[in-house]
Write an enzyme that holds these catalytic residues in place. Sequence first.
Site, PDB file in Angstrom:
ATOM      1  N   GLN A 222      -5.545  -8.825   6.833  1.00 50.45           N
ATOM      2  CA  GLN A 222      -5.421  -7.886   5.715  1.00 50.45           C
ATOM      3  C   GLN A 222      -5.508  -6.464   6.246  1.00 50.45           C
ATOM      4  OE1 GLN A 222      -8.492  -6.181   4.307  1.00 50.45           O
ATOM      5  NE2 GLN A 222      -7.211  -4.956   2.956  1.00 50.45           N
ATOM      6  N   SER A 223      -4.613  -5.579   5.764  1.00 45.65           N
ATOM      7  CA  SER A 223      -4.594  -4.173   6.146  1.00 45.65           C
ATOM      8  C   SER A 223      -4.381  -4.051   7.659  1.00 45.65           C
ATOM      9  CB  SER A 223      -5.879  -3.488   5.675  1.00 45.65           C
ATOM     10  OG  SER A 223      -5.739  -2.083   5.697  1.00 45.65           O
ATOM     11  N   ALA A 224      -5.327  -3.433   8.386  1.00 42.09           N
ATOM     12  CA  ALA A 224      -5.183  -3.344   9.842  1.00 42.09           C
ATOM     13  C   ALA A 224      -5.092  -4.737  10.458  1.00 42.09           C
ATOM     14  CB  ALA A 224      -6.353  -2.578  10.442  1.00 42.09           C
ATOM     15  N   ASP A 256      -1.226  -9.539   4.617  1.00 44.57           N
ATOM     16  CA  ASP A 256      -1.606  -8.904   3.353  1.00 44.57           C
ATOM     17  C   ASP A 256      -1.772  -7.401   3.563  1.00 44.57           C
ATOM     18  OD1 ASP A 256      -1.659 -11.166   1.759  1.00 44.57           O
ATOM     19  OD2 ASP A 256      -3.736 -11.626   2.210  1.00 44.57           O
ATOM     20  N   GLU A 360      -4.880  -1.433  -2.772  1.00 44.13           N
ATOM     21  CA  GLU A 360      -5.331  -0.846  -1.500  1.00 44.13           C
ATOM     22  C   GLU A 360      -4.766   0.557  -1.322  1.00 44.13           C
ATOM     23  OE1 GLU A 360      -5.509  -1.730   3.301  1.00 44.13           O
ATOM     24  OE2 GLU A 360      -4.578  -3.182   1.973  1.00 44.13           O
TER      25      GLU A 360
END
Length: 396
Positions: A222-224, A256, A360
């Site tokens: 997720q994200s990074a 994600d 986010e």
Amino acid sequence: MKSLLLSTLLTATVGAVPSAQIKDGIIQGFTSNRVENFFGIPYADPPVDDLRLRKPRPLSKPLGTFDATSPPRICPQKAMAGDLPILDTWPESLSNILLSFNATAQNVGEDCLTVNVQRPVDTKADAKLPVLFWIFGGGFEQGATNTSDWSTLVTKSIEQGGVIVVAVNYRLNSFGFLGGKELKAEGETNLGLHDQRLGLEWVHENIEAFGGDPEKVTLWGQSAGSISVHNHLLINNGDNKSNRTGKPLFRSAIMDSGTSFDAEPVDSATAQAQYDFIVSHVGCESSAPSHSSLECLRKVPWQKIVDATNALPRFLSENGFFIDYVPRPDPSSSFFTAAKFNGSQPIVDVPLIVAHQEDEATTFLQATSGITSDAKLVAMLHQQFPTTPRDFRESL
């Protein structure tokens, strides 16, 4: 409170200690409800002293009987939220989410290269369960495996036959993603990605002992962490095979909120300026010529590097949001030569799920509330993408 909870869980499961025999020793965990947990299993030698700012090295000493019942050490973190006046207008329950990015973590240190394993209760070594390899997010600046508990997912998976979740701790910020010509010259770049890759090698070699199938590994981030998953599709020119067995390290991937993230080369002016700032802030400038600045960085107390890292701009600030640490292409090595898929770049051919984490981006945009003019917007974009022509930024 955590100690009391852990003690209660262990007391409730006395006489039913789950274990796994891996090549480095016997790993002993604990059972909570219908999930067997193994926390903080080392997958590399501690990256301390002369191993700081070097690629991770596989364990060189056996673990013996290893107690995997305590939360693992957290890698050094970078504070991410600056002064955001807009938070004063938010309900406290929401503003605390962003302020938590600056919370002081406990049990932090360099010796943090570990994995957590969570599996269904009573899983046998020959179960051949599929494996989810979780890579946490945090802007490549902060995060840890202990921020996510996959007990609910593992419990629900039992109805479908079961799944094992492995979460990897990897080095962050200056410890894992520092650039500069000095690190490039030694071949010690993108260390956080190397950590993740060695974690995958650990799964490849050891997950069968926990009842997992090394041929059924799915990357998930997720994200990074999601950007990291994308990077593993490009690493080694799109080759996901193990360095030791020649077999694939994963068969599929889930992303994600993060795919391709373009970045300047690891020895670019931006990356070099960051390296020079860290060197100056910890007092390593005067080390040359008798000793290199990099040699000096390996000798200073690790907390001094943390302090220097926290002196850099915050990820979220009143002037916008800035990503200081990202994986940067290093064309001198075949490991990570490109951060962005361009059509001609080889990529691992595996099934993908690409999704987004709800709201986010909304979190990041709160930092742009003070960007009230075109000039301020262009200045923020220039700091984030300094090599993009100014006339292009002004035309957006």
